[in-house]
Design an enzyme around this catalytic site. Structure first.
Site, PDB file in Angstrom:
ATOM      1  N   ARG A 148       0.861  -1.190   0.000  1.00  8.72           N
ATOM      2  CA  ARG A 148       0.000   0.000   0.000  1.00  8.72           C
ATOM      3  C   ARG A 148       0.897   1.241   0.000  1.00  8.72           C
ATOM      4  O   ARG A 148       1.977   1.252   0.573  1.00  8.72           O
ATOM      5  CB  ARG A 148      -0.965  -0.032   1.181  1.00  8.72           C
ATOM      6  CG  ARG A 148      -0.372   0.378   2.485  1.00  8.72           C
ATOM      7  CD  ARG A 148      -1.272   0.007   3.654  1.00  8.72           C
ATOM      8  NE  ARG A 148      -0.433   0.084   4.848  1.00  8.72           N
ATOM      9  CZ  ARG A 148      -0.673   0.901   5.875  1.00  8.72           C
ATOM     10  NH1 ARG A 148      -1.736   1.642   5.898  1.00  8.72           N
ATOM     11  NH2 ARG A 148       0.151   0.934   6.895  1.00  8.72           N
ATOM     12  N   CYS A 150      28.861  15.298  24.936  1.00  8.55           N
ATOM     13  CA  CYS A 150      28.187  14.031  25.225  1.00  8.55           C
ATOM     14  C   CYS A 150      28.405  13.654  26.680  1.00  8.55           C
ATOM     15  O   CYS A 150      29.542  13.530  27.128  1.00  8.55           O
ATOM     16  CB  CYS A 150      28.723  12.941  24.301  1.00  8.55           C
ATOM     17  SG  CYS A 150      28.247  11.288  24.829  1.00  8.55           S
ATOM     18  N   CYS A 188      30.584  10.346  27.138  1.00  7.41           N
ATOM     19  CA  CYS A 188      31.982  10.237  26.722  1.00  7.41           C
ATOM     20  C   CYS A 188      32.928  10.284  27.928  1.00  7.41           C
ATOM     21  O   CYS A 188      32.619  10.875  28.964  1.00  7.41           O
ATOM     22  CB  CYS A 188      32.333  11.362  25.737  1.00  7.41           C
ATOM     23  SG  CYS A 188      31.934  10.960  24.011  1.00  7.41           S
ATOM     24  N   HIS A 236      32.751   7.458  20.770  1.00  7.30           N
ATOM     25  CA  HIS A 236      31.411   8.031  20.560  1.00  7.30           C
ATOM     26  C   HIS A 236      30.816   7.676  19.195  1.00  7.30           C
ATOM     27  O   HIS A 236      29.585   7.623  19.046  1.00  7.30           O
ATOM     28  CB  HIS A 236      31.532   9.561  20.686  1.00  7.30           C
ATOM     29  CG  HIS A 236      30.237  10.311  20.604  1.00  7.30           C
ATOM     30  ND1 HIS A 236      29.354  10.397  21.653  1.00  7.30           N
ATOM     31  CD2 HIS A 236      29.675  11.036  19.593  1.00  7.30           C
ATOM     32  CE1 HIS A 236      28.306  11.138  21.294  1.00  7.30           C
ATOM     33  NE2 HIS A 236      28.467  11.533  20.058  1.00  7.30           N
ATOM     34  N   ASN A 246      18.349   0.586  23.581  1.00 13.47           N
ATOM     35  CA  ASN A 246      17.538   1.343  22.629  1.00 13.47           C
ATOM     36  C   ASN A 246      18.505   2.021  21.683  1.00 13.47           C
ATOM     37  O   ASN A 246      19.363   2.770  22.118  1.00 13.47           O
ATOM     38  CB  ASN A 246      16.708   2.426  23.331  1.00 13.47           C
ATOM     39  CG  ASN A 246      15.634   1.842  24.222  1.00 13.47           C
ATOM     40  OD1 ASN A 246      15.048   0.826  23.902  1.00 13.47           O
ATOM     41  ND2 ASN A 246      15.381   2.482  25.354  1.00 13.47           N
ATOM     42  N   GLY A 272      13.586   6.341  20.780  1.00 13.47           N
ATOM     43  CA  GLY A 272      13.621   7.076  22.042  1.00 13.47           C
ATOM     44  C   GLY A 272      15.003   7.173  22.643  1.00 13.47           C
ATOM     45  O   GLY A 272      15.156   7.494  23.823  1.00 13.47           O
ATOM     46  N   SER A 309      18.266   8.972  23.325  1.00 11.88           N
ATOM     47  CA  SER A 309      18.536  10.404  23.296  1.00 11.88           C
ATOM     48  C   SER A 309      20.016  10.711  23.087  1.00 11.88           C
ATOM     49  O   SER A 309      20.405  11.868  23.050  1.00 11.88           O
ATOM     50  CB  SER A 309      18.018  11.062  24.576  1.00 11.88           C
ATOM     51  OG  SER A 309      18.396  10.323  25.708  1.00 11.88           O
ATOM     52  N   HIS A 330      25.894   7.938  21.527  1.00 14.56           N
ATOM     53  CA  HIS A 330      27.032   7.212  22.113  1.00 14.56           C
ATOM     54  C   HIS A 330      26.608   5.755  22.337  1.00 14.56           C
ATOM     55  O   HIS A 330      25.540   5.512  22.913  1.00 14.56           O
ATOM     56  CB  HIS A 330      27.454   7.864  23.437  1.00 14.56           C
ATOM     57  CG  HIS A 330      28.780   7.379  23.918  1.00 14.56           C
ATOM     58  ND1 HIS A 330      29.913   8.175  23.918  1.00 14.56           N
ATOM     59  CD2 HIS A 330      29.189   6.162  24.363  1.00 14.56           C
ATOM     60  CE1 HIS A 330      30.936   7.465  24.360  1.00 14.56           C
ATOM     61  NE2 HIS A 330      30.520   6.235  24.644  1.00 14.56           N
ATOM     62  N   GLN A 380      21.254  -0.319  28.677  1.00 16.25           N
ATOM     63  CA  GLN A 380      20.788  -0.073  30.030  1.00 16.25           C
ATOM     64  C   GLN A 380      20.551  -1.394  30.753  1.00 16.25           C
ATOM     65  O   GLN A 380      20.387  -2.442  30.127  1.00 16.25           O
ATOM     66  CB  GLN A 380      19.471   0.708  30.017  1.00 16.25           C
ATOM     67  CG  GLN A 380      19.559   2.081  29.391  1.00 16.25           C
ATOM     68  CD  GLN A 380      18.321   2.918  29.713  1.00 16.25           C
ATOM     69  OE1 GLN A 380      17.861   2.967  30.856  1.00 16.25           O
ATOM     70  NE2 GLN A 380      17.773   3.560  28.695  1.00 16.25           N
ATOM     71  N   LYS A 429       6.955   1.024  10.757  1.00 15.94           N
ATOM     72  CA  LYS A 429       5.664   0.405  11.042  1.00 15.94           C
ATOM     73  C   LYS A 429       5.086   1.079  12.284  1.00 15.94           C
ATOM     74  O   LYS A 429       5.752   1.127  13.320  1.00 15.94           O
ATOM     75  CB  LYS A 429       5.873  -1.086  11.293  1.00 15.94           C
ATOM     76  CG  LYS A 429       4.728  -1.785  12.017  1.00 15.94           C
ATOM     77  CD  LYS A 429       3.489  -1.891  11.152  1.00 15.94           C
ATOM     78  CE  LYS A 429       2.301  -2.439  11.960  1.00 15.94           C
ATOM     79  NZ  LYS A 429       1.044  -2.341  11.205  1.00 15.94           N
ATOM     80  N   GLN A 469      -0.140  -6.455  14.400  1.00 17.93           N
ATOM     81  CA  GLN A 469      -0.410  -6.740  12.982  1.00 17.93           C
ATOM     82  C   GLN A 469       0.851  -6.460  12.185  1.00 17.93           C
ATOM     83  O   GLN A 469       1.581  -5.520  12.484  1.00 17.93           O
ATOM     84  CB  GLN A 469      -1.577  -5.846  12.523  1.00 17.93           C
ATOM     85  CG  GLN A 469      -2.076  -6.097  11.115  1.00 17.93           C
ATOM     86  CD  GLN A 469      -1.298  -5.336  10.057  1.00 17.93           C
ATOM     87  OE1 GLN A 469      -0.560  -4.412  10.351  1.00 17.93           O
ATOM     88  NE2 GLN A 469      -1.431  -5.753   8.810  1.00 17.93           N
TER      89      GLN A 469
HETATM   90  O1  LIG Z   1      -4.596   2.173   7.736  1.00 12.65           O
HETATM   91  P1  LIG Z   1      -3.667   3.329   7.924  1.00 12.65           P
HETATM   92  O2  LIG Z   1      -4.307   4.506   8.637  1.00 12.65           O
HETATM   93  O3  LIG Z   1      -2.979   3.750   6.655  1.00 12.65           O
HETATM   94  O4  LIG Z   1      -2.521   2.779   8.863  1.00 12.65           O
HETATM   95  C1  LIG Z   1      -2.365   3.031  10.234  1.00 12.65           C
HETATM   96  O5  LIG Z   1      -3.336   2.354  11.031  1.00 12.65           O
HETATM   97  C2  LIG Z   1      -3.301   0.915  11.003  1.00 12.65           C
HETATM   98  C3  LIG Z   1      -4.317   0.387  11.985  1.00 12.65           C
HETATM   99  O6  LIG Z   1      -4.109   0.856  13.290  1.00 12.65           O
HETATM  100  C4  LIG Z   1      -1.894   0.382  11.314  1.00 12.65           C
HETATM  101  O7  LIG Z   1      -1.862  -1.013  11.057  1.00 12.65           O
HETATM  102  C5  LIG Z   1      -0.830   1.064  10.462  1.00 12.65           C
HETATM  103  O8  LIG Z   1       0.462   0.639  10.877  1.00 12.65           O
HETATM  104  C6  LIG Z   1      -0.961   2.585  10.607  1.00 12.65           C
HETATM  105  O9  LIG Z   1      -0.002   3.250   9.824  1.00 12.65           O
HETATM  106  O1  LIG Z   2      16.371   6.082  29.700  1.00 13.42           O
HETATM  107  P1  LIG Z   2      16.305   6.764  28.368  1.00 13.42           P
HETATM  108  O2  LIG Z   2      17.184   6.144  27.335  1.00 13.42           O
HETATM  109  O3  LIG Z   2      16.494   8.261  28.461  1.00 13.42           O
HETATM  110  O4  LIG Z   2      14.786   6.561  27.890  1.00 13.42           O
HETATM  111  C1  LIG Z   2      14.347   5.659  26.928  1.00 13.42           C
HETATM  112  O5  LIG Z   2      14.364   4.320  27.397  1.00 13.42           O
HETATM  113  C2  LIG Z   2      13.520   4.005  28.515  1.00 13.42           C
HETATM  114  C3  LIG Z   2      13.614   2.515  28.770  1.00 13.42           C
HETATM  115  O6  LIG Z   2      13.272   1.741  27.661  1.00 13.42           O
HETATM  116  C4  LIG Z   2      12.077   4.433  28.263  1.00 13.42           C
HETATM  117  O7  LIG Z   2      11.353   4.298  29.469  1.00 13.42           O
HETATM  118  C5  LIG Z   2      12.004   5.882  27.774  1.00 13.42           C
HETATM  119  O8  LIG Z   2      10.670   6.194  27.444  1.00 13.42           O
HETATM  120  C6  LIG Z   2      12.919   6.063  26.573  1.00 13.42           C
HETATM  121  O9  LIG Z   2      12.886   7.397  26.113  1.00 13.42           O
END
Ligand SMILES: O=P(O)(O)O[C@H]1O[C@H](CO)[C@@H](O)[C@H](O)[C@H]1O
Ligand SMILES: O=P(O)(O)O[C@H]1O[C@H](CO)[C@@H](O)[C@H](O)[C@H]1O
Lengths: 348, 348
Positions: free
Chosen positions: B31, B52, B55, B115, B155, B161, B163, B166, B170, B313, B325
């Site tokens: 799509r 950073c 660092c 870094h 992450n 997410g 931030s 580097h 966690q 996605k 999905q």
């Molecule tokens: O169908 P849409 O609006 O293009 O797509 C959106 O909603 C769907 C249903 O929640 C999700 O599966 C898609 O990942 C999202 O991009």
């Molecule tokens: O701790 P960070 O890297 O600043 O934060 C990131 O990881 C965390 C753990 O997965 C999440 O709770 C935060 O929402 C995300 O922004």
């Protein structure tokens, strides 16, 4: 040893609808943020956009032309996730490779011909027409013999994967009861079998007594931040009466639902004075014809924003692998939402 | 009636680790996408960034200075989600307002002083040092009497997410076993109690026979796209031997894990020729001192991208309310990942 205070100390809360725990970290609310920020659309959109495939009279990707509709307009999704076809399939049992064909119908529902509107900016009477169509669609799709569940929802805002600002929602109707709904149902049923009453009816009564997480209330509905909410400004709209599904709604109740949807989404827009993104959807009884006395109509609003129009909560890492986690407490969010006006900031 | 074909027909698949179903919509893969696109960092970063906070030798937000470390460096997170404090708490039973204080420790683990690196760009020997530290941390934290679970994760990328670019991960160590882990454990245990063998050991054996979803394999580990994968390019790294947790790892196994992590993440970077974002983390036995013969060490990689470096996605709407999905099938993803080289595109 200091004594526990839920405003300052990390703790876990139990979600009785999904039978799972979430982690609340109130002390973490003021950590600095140097990560990704979100763009928000602030421009005024035209009432009709010649390039929008949802606007009246425009041609869609597959060549079909939308009628010159006014008000609500429903059509089959051109790129649905489900297909109506019944296919030949011989089931095999397996510990690891279980798979089943799934039949269904995906529909798009335009809330208005006006490209520039969103639910909070629509008149209650016009939102009521959306609720009317939800009711009709639930009934019509639910009556098909291969449709056993009808999921009505809306993705609003680019950050929620919504690819078109034209006010619209979706309906995914299918043969199976989806995983999350089926889990909620199990827990509603457990409670009902034990107590003979609705989990959500009893919960809402208690919340109204405590009055700490209630955002809004009208004749027929309550909007609150659930004790176990995961998203920073998550809310739930629950009918006061134990209504199993949309078919049972009276005209007054449809009006009340439209009105509380307008007020909740207006508060959302007022929070950061932007068009507030969220995914919202209705949980109600399956349409497989079995009795569901345990079901109690409710609507979830899951908005991603945390601190500002630009900073969202990332449900990643720990949250994907281990457990949902939130910083600001549900009580703090409820307090903020409760105080916000129900007059839209654009009309002030 | 045409006969079912999993490459063309919508279907649901069962995830035996979490005991839930997911929706697969292969016909939806093409799509058009007009929604939000992601920015990806392509610039070459300096080996040391004076701004950073991760660092060597730099000052963090709370005023503490990092040592002039080389290699791996671990410290307590300045803005943790958990606190070490033991608090006074009298539990009350309640159907709707269940809450428990949660103790724990959050640590940050820098993978390298450099870094500009990421795991796929590090030498296997240097990734092995990260695995050494994971092992030590799991043991050290797990030995604390109030720590019953140690979640190690990373992450990577702004879209996840993260931030700070580097290279770092966690560790969240806590008193309770988090919801998702506890669910996986329940299902591992059910299978073990029934069959006397490890669910993942038996699963991996079958996958090696079928050889349709295997991406990589070495002496001690297999990397595959699970039959029930949710994210477009989700993978799982599983030990061939039933290892319950990191403490049981031999030197060779730690080297093998480092090596397969390098190869999987290199394939990821090669997919769209960018630094590929993901959340990854280890699932292994709890540290509460109880026996866990059902546990089998594995590592999940959950990457958000779908079609390109810019299009992810969105797990929103239907996915948040009803069921996960996916569009592209796990077999198609596996095929693509399998063919990608394990030489990093920057070194070609
Ligand atoms: O169908 P849409 O609006 O293009 O797509 C959106 O909603 C769907 C249903 O929640 C999700 O599966 C898609 O990942 C999202 O991009
Ligand atoms: O701790 P960070 O890297 O600043 O934060 C990131 O990881 C965390 C753990 O997965 C999440 O709770 C935060 O929402 C995300 O922004």
């Amino acid at each position: 040893k200091s004594s526990f205070n839920q405003k300052n100390h990390p703790h876990r809360r139990y979600n009785p609808l999904l039978d799972e725990w979430i982690l609340v970290s109130p002390q973490r609310a003021n950590r600095p943020w140097q990560g990704q920020t979100e763009k928000t659309l602030q421009e005024q959109l035209p009432a009709h956009d010649p390039n929008c495939y949802l606007c009246s009279g425009n041609v869609r990707v597959n060549g079909e032309r939308n009628p010159d509709y006014k008000g609500v307009y429903v059509f089959d999704n051109d790129f649905g996730s489900l297909m109506k076809d019944d296919v030949e399939f011989s089931e095999e049992t397996s510990d690891f490779f279980l798979l089943k064909p799934e039949r269904g119908i995906n529909r798009v529902i335009c809330f208005s011909e006006n490209h520039s509107l969103t639910l909070p900016e629509m008149e209650v009477g016009d939102i009521k027409k959306v609720v009317d169509v939800w009711q009709k669609q639930y009934e019509e799709l639910g009556n098909l013999d291969y449709i056993n569940h009808v999921q009505i929802f809306e993705n609003k805002g680019q950050v929620m994967g919504c690819s078109n600002p034209h006010p619209h929602g979706q309906i995914w109707a299918q043969s199976s009861i989806p995983s999350i709904v089926s889990k909620a149902q199990e827990n509603l049923k457990k409670y009902f079998d034990k107590n003979g009453t609705s989990l959500l009816e009893d919960y809402v009564k208690k919340e109204l007594e405590i009055n700490e997480r209630i955002i809004l209330e009208n004749e027929d509905f309550v909007a609150l931040v659930p004790f176990w909410a995961v998203w920073p400004y998550e809310t739930m709209v629950v009918s006061k009466r134990k209504i199993e599904n949309l078919i049972e709604f009276s005209e007054e109740e449809k009006h009340s639902l439209a009105s509380i949807i307008k007020d909740v989404t207006t508060k959302y827009d007022n929070l950061f004075e932007i068009s507030f993104p969220y995914s919202a959807g209705i949980h109600q009884s399956p349409t497989d014809g079995k009795p569901y006395p345990e079901w109690h109509f409710h609507m979830h609003f899951y908005p991603p924003l945390l601190r500002s129009a630009e900073v969202k909560k990332f449900m990643v890492g720990y949250e994907m692998l281990a457990e949902a986690q939130r910083d600001i407490t549900p009580e703090q969010s409820a307090e903020i939402l409760k105080r916000l006006p129900i007059i839209h900031y654009k009309n002030r």
